[in-house]
Motif scaffolding. Structure first.
Motif, PDB file in Angstrom:
ATOM      1  N   ALA A   1       0.851  -1.309  -0.084  1.00  0.00           N
ATOM      2  CA  ALA A   1       0.175  -0.085  -0.089  1.00  0.00           C
ATOM      3  C   ALA A   1       0.777   1.046  -0.001  1.00  0.00           C
ATOM      4  CB  ALA A   1      -1.070   0.175   1.257  1.00  0.00           C
ATOM      5  N   PHE A   2       1.865   1.422   0.825  1.00  0.00           N
ATOM      6  CA  PHE A   2       2.749   2.588   1.033  1.00  0.00           C
ATOM      7  C   PHE A   2       3.634   2.601  -0.333  1.00  0.00           C
ATOM      8  CE2 PHE A   2       2.786   2.169   5.873  1.00  0.00           C
ATOM      9  CZ  PHE A   2       1.334   2.299   5.865  1.00  0.00           C
ATOM     10  N   GLU A   3       3.965   1.642  -0.891  1.00  0.00           N
ATOM     11  CA  GLU A   3       4.510   1.872  -2.215  1.00  0.00           C
ATOM     12  C   GLU A   3       3.808   2.061  -3.259  1.00  0.00           C
ATOM     13  OE1 GLU A   3       6.768  -1.482   0.454  1.00  0.00           O
ATOM     14  OE2 GLU A   3       4.729  -0.886   0.170  1.00  0.00           O
ATOM     15  N   ALA A   4       2.549   1.782  -3.177  1.00  0.00           N
ATOM     16  CA  ALA A   4       1.645   2.309  -4.255  1.00  0.00           C
ATOM     17  C   ALA A   4       1.256   3.859  -4.116  1.00  0.00           C
ATOM     18  CB  ALA A   4       0.192   1.540  -4.364  1.00  0.00           C
ATOM     19  N   LEU A   5       1.443   4.303  -2.806  1.00  0.00           N
ATOM     20  CA  LEU A   5       1.285   5.817  -2.644  1.00  0.00           C
ATOM     21  C   LEU A   5       2.733   6.498  -3.137  1.00  0.00           C
ATOM     22  CD1 LEU A   5       0.063   6.173   1.053  1.00  0.00           C
ATOM     23  CD2 LEU A   5      -1.231   6.243  -1.108  1.00  0.00           C
ATOM     24  N   ASP A   6       3.722   5.900  -2.959  1.00  0.00           N
ATOM     25  CA  ASP A   6       4.957   6.600  -3.384  1.00  0.00           C
ATOM     26  C   ASP A   6       4.971   6.625  -4.851  1.00  0.00           C
ATOM     27  OD1 ASP A   6       5.978   6.715  -0.693  1.00  0.00           O
ATOM     28  OD2 ASP A   6       6.980   4.954  -0.772  1.00  0.00           O
ATOM     29  N   ALA A   7       4.311   5.343  -5.482  1.00  0.00           N
ATOM     30  CA  ALA A   7       4.563   5.316  -7.080  1.00  0.00           C
ATOM     31  C   ALA A   7       3.623   6.415  -7.677  1.00  0.00           C
ATOM     32  CB  ALA A   7       4.099   4.141  -7.379  1.00  0.00           C
ATOM     33  N   VAL A   8       2.335   6.561  -7.256  1.00  0.00           N
ATOM     34  CA  VAL A   8       1.686   7.609  -7.833  1.00  0.00           C
ATOM     35  C   VAL A   8       1.930   8.941  -7.412  1.00  0.00           C
ATOM     36  CG1 VAL A   8      -0.337   6.001  -7.891  1.00  0.00           C
ATOM     37  CG2 VAL A   8      -0.281   7.457  -5.795  1.00  0.00           C
ATOM     38  N   ARG A   9       2.607   9.182  -6.077  1.00  0.00           N
ATOM     39  CA  ARG A   9       2.960  10.500  -6.069  1.00  0.00           C
ATOM     40  C   ARG A   9       4.315  10.941  -6.766  1.00  0.00           C
ATOM     41  NH1 ARG A   9       2.502  13.814  -1.352  1.00  0.00           N
ATOM     42  NH2 ARG A   9       3.902  15.233  -0.963  1.00  0.00           N
ATOM     43  N   ALA A  10       5.254   9.889  -7.065  1.00  0.00           N
ATOM     44  CA  ALA A  10       6.455  10.173  -8.036  1.00  0.00           C
ATOM     45  C   ALA A  10       5.819  10.482  -9.393  1.00  0.00           C
ATOM     46  CB  ALA A  10       7.034   8.981  -7.841  1.00  0.00           C
ATOM     47  N   ARG A  11       4.584  10.071  -9.824  1.00  0.00           N
ATOM     48  CA  ARG A  11       4.103  10.512 -11.028  1.00  0.00           C
ATOM     49  C   ARG A  11       3.494  11.830 -11.198  1.00  0.00           C
ATOM     50  NH1 ARG A  11       1.384   4.692 -12.948  1.00  0.00           N
ATOM     51  NH2 ARG A  11       3.213   3.451 -12.549  1.00  0.00           N
ATOM     52  N   GLY A  12       3.581  12.587  -9.776  1.00  0.00           N
ATOM     53  CA  GLY A  12       3.147  13.990  -9.912  1.00  0.00           C
ATOM     54  C   GLY A  12       1.752  14.050  -9.292  1.00  0.00           C
ATOM     55  N   HIS A  13       0.951  13.057  -8.950  1.00  0.00           N
ATOM     56  CA  HIS A  13      -0.330  13.226  -8.352  1.00  0.00           C
ATOM     57  C   HIS A  13      -0.212  13.771  -6.910  1.00  0.00           C
ATOM     58  CE1 HIS A  13      -1.328  11.407 -11.873  1.00  0.00           C
ATOM     59  NE2 HIS A  13      -1.051  10.070 -11.563  1.00  0.00           N
ATOM     60  N   ARG A  14      -1.338  14.473  -6.667  1.00  0.00           N
ATOM     61  CA  ARG A  14      -1.474  15.176  -5.150  1.00  0.00           C
ATOM     62  C   ARG A  14      -2.285  14.229  -4.525  1.00  0.00           C
ATOM     63  NH1 ARG A  14      -4.297  20.338  -7.558  1.00  0.00           N
ATOM     64  NH2 ARG A  14      -5.003  18.669  -8.770  1.00  0.00           N
TER      65      ARG A  14
END
Length: 216
Positions: free
Chosen positions: A90-103
């Motif tokens: 779950a936390f890795e998924a947050l990091d992945a979408v955040r790295a793509r520029g999503h808020r």
């Protein structure tokens, strides 16, 4: 760039064991039977007062004793993280979408003090740009106001809302936002019974799901 807002309990973390233990400790002075973990899972979703009310209803706790049960629960629950675990990836998924520029934001019915304790404990606070708890407003989910407050804090008019339950689904519907359902949480309805843009049981699948929905 898009905006993604998440539920917490049953979505990013499995906190039911801590909620279960804390609730039984709060009920303990009344001498009532302990509630099972599975039964308590069914009470989760609409905030601490509703959780305690459902438990008290199930155990026929007298009305004049219920406020004290809630007080004991809240006092213990604020820092109850010993049995709580993040869902795998779950936390890795947050990091992945955040790295793509999503808020990223959080909209939960968990009391804000307990929410902040969990976020610090699991190093989640730095991953989120807005956090709305169950007592941040006078109303809770499924009222859309908390989700809209999170969106406003993120400067967004549109978001993808991610949750695990009937309450989360209804919140997204009430706010007119797309909903992604994590199916390993605390829902009681079959996934096909909850309107959603996508349903998933593995957080490693989420970044691709988010990109598809946000790009629609």
């Amino acid at each position: 760039m898009g905006t993604i807002i998440f539920d917490l309990d049953g979505t990013l973390i499995d906190s039911a064991p801590d909620i279960h233990a804390t609730l039984n400790r709060a009920l303990g002075p009344l001498g009532v039977p302990e509630l099972s973990l599975e039964r308590v899972r069914g009470f989760i979703g609409r905030g601490a007062p509703v959780l305690v009310r459902r438990a008290c209803d199930a155990l026929d706790v007298p009305p004049d004793a219920r406020d004290e049960v809630l007080e004991r629960f809240l006092a213990r629950y604020e820092n109850a993280v010993e049995l709580t675990q993040p869902y795998d990836q779950a936390f890795e998924a947050l990091d992945a979408v955040r790295a793509r520029g999503h808020r990223l934001g959080l909209c939960t019915n968990k009391p804000i003090a307990a929410t902040q304790y969990v976020l610090e404990h699991f190093d989640l606070a730095r991953r989120l740009d807005a956090v709305i708890g169950g007592d941040s407003l006078a109303v809770k989910k499924p009222d859309p106001a908390p989700l809209r407050m999170a969106m406003s804090a993120l400067g967004a008019e549109h978001c993808l809302y991610v949750g695990d339950s009937e309450t989360d689904c209804e919140t997204a519907e009430n706010a007119g936002m797309p909903f992604a359902l994590f199916t390993r949480g605390y829902r009681k309805t079959a996934p096909e019974g909850l309107p959603n843009r996508a349903a998933f049981d593995d957080w490693s699948d989420f970044p691709a799901i988010a990109e598809t929905i946000i790009s629609e």
